[in-house]
Design an enzyme around this catalytic site. Structure first.
Site, PDB file in Angstrom:
ATOM      1  N   GLN A   1       0.810  -1.231   0.064  1.00 48.03           N
ATOM      2  CA  GLN A   1      -0.130  -0.171  -0.013  1.00 48.03           C
ATOM      3  C   GLN A   1       0.720   1.536   0.075  1.00 48.03           C
ATOM      4  O   GLN A   1       0.571   2.159  -0.804  1.00 48.03           O
ATOM      5  CB  GLN A   1      -0.936   0.028   1.288  1.00 48.03           C
ATOM      6  CG  GLN A   1      -1.794   1.107   1.509  1.00 48.03           C
ATOM      7  CD  GLN A   1      -2.951   1.043   0.244  1.00 48.03           C
ATOM      8  OE1 GLN A   1      -3.159   0.224  -0.377  1.00 48.03           O
ATOM      9  NE2 GLN A   1      -3.439   2.468   0.138  1.00 48.03           N
ATOM     10  N   GLU A   2       1.979   1.093   0.622  1.00 39.00           N
ATOM     11  CA  GLU A   2       2.740   2.367   0.909  1.00 39.00           C
ATOM     12  C   GLU A   2       3.822   2.688  -0.451  1.00 39.00           C
ATOM     13  O   GLU A   2       3.635   3.741  -1.090  1.00 39.00           O
ATOM     14  CB  GLU A   2       3.814   2.171   1.896  1.00 39.00           C
ATOM     15  CG  GLU A   2       3.291   2.195   3.264  1.00 39.00           C
ATOM     16  CD  GLU A   2       2.852   3.731   3.840  1.00 39.00           C
ATOM     17  OE1 GLU A   2       3.229   4.908   2.926  1.00 39.00           O
ATOM     18  OE2 GLU A   2       2.106   3.743   4.703  1.00 39.00           O
ATOM     19  N   SER A   3       4.308   1.632  -1.164  1.00 37.83           N
ATOM     20  CA  SER A   3       5.167   1.646  -2.041  1.00 37.83           C
ATOM     21  C   SER A   3       5.189   0.801  -3.214  1.00 37.83           C
ATOM     22  O   SER A   3       5.701   0.778  -4.083  1.00 37.83           O
ATOM     23  CB  SER A   3       6.714   1.345  -1.452  1.00 37.83           C
ATOM     24  OG  SER A   3       6.920   0.228  -1.209  1.00 37.83           O
TER      25      SER A   3
END
Length: 463
Positions: free
Chosen positions: A293-295
């Site tokens: 989700q972040e990267s």
């Protein structure tokens, strides 16, 4: 004597003043398109632009906030601010009074109505019906100009500079509002029944306005040079994409993309993620899903606001967690895991799992202060602040002025925090389903809420 007279007639060089005093004072407003605070501190599209301009000038940034456009103009007239960076459109009246920069963004005013009610398609359809409009806005100026040829136009002026105040008041008595397209795109998730009726007038140009106390064009020239540079190097476009796009809950296409990355990218990092998850007693599926989700599992990922690495850590957070290199995937994963556990420890110890983990993930996204505000609001509304399912119903209210103005930490993009957590849960469920279908042994974990609400959906997707 002549020297004194000449000195008194010298133009005031605002740019020189700014550099001598060591700070640039910018007036703005709190809104999703301009300025607010999240887990990284002060942020927002206008804030990020102003901070970069101050950095280029080699000075500190001093931010003043106003809740009305009238207040923003007052700061410019009184010289308490050097410039206004507040998502303001250029208009004839504003151009007469203030210096201004070149345009850095183009917006389209829209007439908004409630789905299921009468939908206007032209100005004449607005006759004898009340249109909500922000005080001292370019939209109000346009209505006043049109009134000469359309005397049946009616409107109600709202003092707030946050468009959510307008949208919140759309009803049978005031059925329409005028809001810029990029602003409405961010606000619409809070008002799902509101829709675009038609474009109102021509597109408008956003500019910075310079204090009337300035008799020199040097600050305007410096700002124009800066805006030209960030336009040319893509920074402006990148910031716009980061702040003006709204990430919805994972779609079928998003799920398919995740499954492709699960096969092509995750194998390079899966053992590392499992190792870190074991070290910090975190369910590995959740940690892997957070990293995605972040990267999207990119250890070199970088946002235009300066967060970097697989777990997208800020410099400040990295220092707190003793992360020396944010681009090292192992360091980033360990830093993110430590930070998540740190947030869990700061929560009320009575909050059970898995709700505790979900709330910590939401704090990872918007900050602990905003999360606690949402828990307080949840309790005030008679729901259970210890339960994620209740809390997630109230987090989006942190974007509504009628709520965030009563809370300690103010505005936050609460709807995105809900999406953030729900997407991670969705991705984690896909990873678990993969392990189940491959016959891998599944270890129980106290932060796992598996999985009746999504397993059937994943099966239907063929994953």
């Amino acid at each position: 004597m002549l020297a004194l007279i000449l000195a008194g007639c010298e133009q005031k060089d605002t740019l020189q003043e700014v550099k001598q005093r060591g700070y640039l004072t910018v007036v703005t407003r709190t809104s999703p398109t301009t300025y607010y605070r999240d887990n990284t501190g002060p942020t927002g599209f206008e804030y990020q632009l102003a901070q970069r301009f101050a950095d280029q000038l080699g000075v500190e940034l001093n931010v003043l906030t106003e809740s009305t456009i009238t207040g923003i103009y007052r700061n410019l007239r009184e010289g308490t601010a050097d410039l206004a960076s507040a998502g303001l459109s250029l208009s004839a009246a504003r151009a007469e009074e203030f210096s201004f920069t070149q345009s850095y963004f183009e917006v389209q005013p829209l007439v908004i109505y409630q789905s299921g009610q009468y939908r206007p398609s032209s100005i004449t359809d607005l006759y004898e019906r009340t249109v909500l409009v922000t005080a001292n806005s370019s939209h109000l100026e346009l209505l006043e100009q049109l009134h000469e040829s359309h005397p049946k136009l009616r409107w109600k002026v709202i003092a707030s500079s946050d468009s959510a105040d307008l949208l919140d008041q759309i009803n049978e008595d005031t059925p329409f509002a005028i809001v810029d397209d990029y602003d409405f795109a961010l606000q619409q998730p809070l008002f799902p029944r509101l829709k675009e009726a038609f474009s109102f007038g021509d597109k408008q140009q956003l500019v910075w306005f310079i204090t009337t106390d300035s008799q020199s064009d040097t600050l305007t020239e410096a700002a124009n040079l800066f805006l030209s540079e960030v336009t040319a190097d893509g920074v402006l476009r990148g910031l716009a994409e980061e702040f003006f796009s709204y990430e919805p809950l994972v779609s079928r296409a998003g799920t398919f993309t995740f499954s492709q990355n699960m096969d092509s990218v995750l194998p390079d990092y899966e053992n590392m993620i499992r190792q870190v998850a074991h070290e910090y007693n975190i369910d590995w599926n959740l940690l892997a899903a957070m990293a995605y989700q972040e990267s999207h599992w990119d250890p070199k990922a970088k946002s235009f606001t300066g967060v970097r690495g697989m777990m997208m850590l800020t410099q400040r957070t990295a220092r707190e967690l003793n992360v020396k290199n944010r681009l090292d995937p192992l360091e980033s994963l360990r830093g993110g895991a430590r930070y998540l556990n740190k947030l869990k420890r700061r929560l009320d110890p009575a909050i059970p799992e898995p709700d505790r983990t979900y709330m910590a993930m939401a704090a990872y996204n918007i900050g602990m202060g905003h999360l606690q505000d949402a828990r307080k609001l949840t309790a005030q509304k008679g729901d259970n602040p210890m339960v994620w399912r209740d809390l997630m119903q109230h987090l989006p209210k942190l974007q509504k002025p009628s709520y965030y103005r009563t809370l300690r930490f103010g505005y936050a993009r609460g709807a995105e925090a809900v999406t953030y957590v729900q997407n991670i849960r969705h991705y984690a469920n896909i990873l678990l389903w993969r392990d189940i279908t491959q016959g891998q042994e599944i270890e129980p974990h106290n932060s796992r809420d598996f999985l009746p609400e999504t397993l059937q959906e994943l099966h239907l997707l063929g994953l």
